[in-house]
Design an enzyme around this catalytic site. Structure first.
Site, PDB file in Angstrom:
ATOM      1  N   HIS A 232       2.393   0.031 -14.260  1.00  0.00           N
ATOM      2  CA  HIS A 232       2.361   0.603 -12.902  1.00  0.00           C
ATOM      3  C   HIS A 232       3.708   0.389 -12.208  1.00  0.00           C
ATOM      4  O   HIS A 232       4.276   1.317 -11.628  1.00  0.00           O
ATOM      5  CB  HIS A 232       1.226  -0.057 -12.100  1.00  0.00           C
ATOM      6  CG  HIS A 232       1.162   0.383 -10.672  1.00  0.00           C
ATOM      7  ND1 HIS A 232       0.152   1.177 -10.179  1.00  0.00           N
ATOM      8  CD2 HIS A 232       1.995   0.141  -9.623  1.00  0.00           C
ATOM      9  CE1 HIS A 232       0.378   1.409  -8.890  1.00  0.00           C
ATOM     10  NE2 HIS A 232       1.485   0.791  -8.529  1.00  0.00           N
ATOM     11  N   GLU A 233       4.217  -0.847 -12.283  1.00  0.00           N
ATOM     12  CA  GLU A 233       5.475  -1.153 -11.585  1.00  0.00           C
ATOM     13  C   GLU A 233       6.645  -0.387 -12.189  1.00  0.00           C
ATOM     14  O   GLU A 233       7.493   0.139 -11.464  1.00  0.00           O
ATOM     15  CB  GLU A 233       5.759  -2.657 -11.613  1.00  0.00           C
ATOM     16  CG  GLU A 233       4.764  -3.521 -10.847  1.00  0.00           C
ATOM     17  CD  GLU A 233       4.449  -2.987  -9.476  1.00  0.00           C
ATOM     18  OE1 GLU A 233       5.342  -2.419  -8.821  1.00  0.00           O
ATOM     19  OE2 GLU A 233       3.287  -3.112  -9.054  1.00  0.00           O
TER      20      GLU A 233
HETATM   21 NI    NI Z   1       2.628   0.779  -6.746  1.00  0.00          NI
END
Ligand code: NI
Length: 179
Positions: free
Chosen positions: A143-144
């Protein structure tokens, strides 16, 4: 340390391809990381990417100091600063799970992620990071790092029936950590 404003979806700065960091241990870098940690803590986040505060560099932080209610079996993730990251899936297996984002407040969706990955990069002092991760840890890293490619999780949704407001989807749960 300063709590910085977190940009929200719709801001074009969230859609950029972030720039690689060429120098480690600089005062600007270390100060920026301190601000990001403070900002993530204040927002109760599990992770934060530099573009989310308008900083156009390939840098993410993540970590959980405690068990997260929706992921009671997930091992805590060590607090990590990851610079110029690369991710390699270790198998074709995907996991579909709920995800949120500090730049998309109040919403949550089911998103597919690699179940098992290897990720590499550097910490703020230029030391090599080379880890394998599974499950929740792998999900947070993916996600990051998506933020560094200008990708927000709604762009990865396959079934929009599983996209909605936290307060409607999970009324029984306290507000949760987002990334
Ligand atoms: Ni985010």
């Amino acid at each position: 340390m300063t709590v910085r404003e977190i940009l929200k979806m719709g801001d074009p700065r969230l859609l950029r391809q972030a720039q690689a960091i060429a120098q480690f241990k600089t005062p600007e870098l270390l100060q920026g990381i301190e601000d990001m940690k403070e900002t993530m803590l204040a927002a109760h986040g599990a992770g934060l990417a530099a573009p989310q505060i308008g900083w156009d560099v390939q840098l993410v932080i993540f970590g959980t100091g405690q068990v997260i209610p929706r992921y009671p079996d997930a091992a805590p993730i060590p607090m990590t600063v990851l610079i110029n990251p690369t991710i390699t899936p270790l198998s074709a297996e995907e996991q579909n799970d709920w995800e949120g984002c500090l730049s998309v407040p109040g919403l949550r969706a089911v998103v597919p992620r690699w179940q098992s990955i290897r990720y590499t990069g550097f910490d703020e002092n230029g030391n090599v990071i080379d880890r394998t991760a599974e499950g929740f840890h792998a999900k947070v890293v993916q996600h990051e790092c998506d933020h560094l490619m200008g990708i927000l999780y709604p762009q990865r949704i396959r079934d929009f029936a599983n996209f909605g407001f936290n307060s409607v989807l999970f009324p029984e749960l306290a507000p949760e950590k987002s990334a």
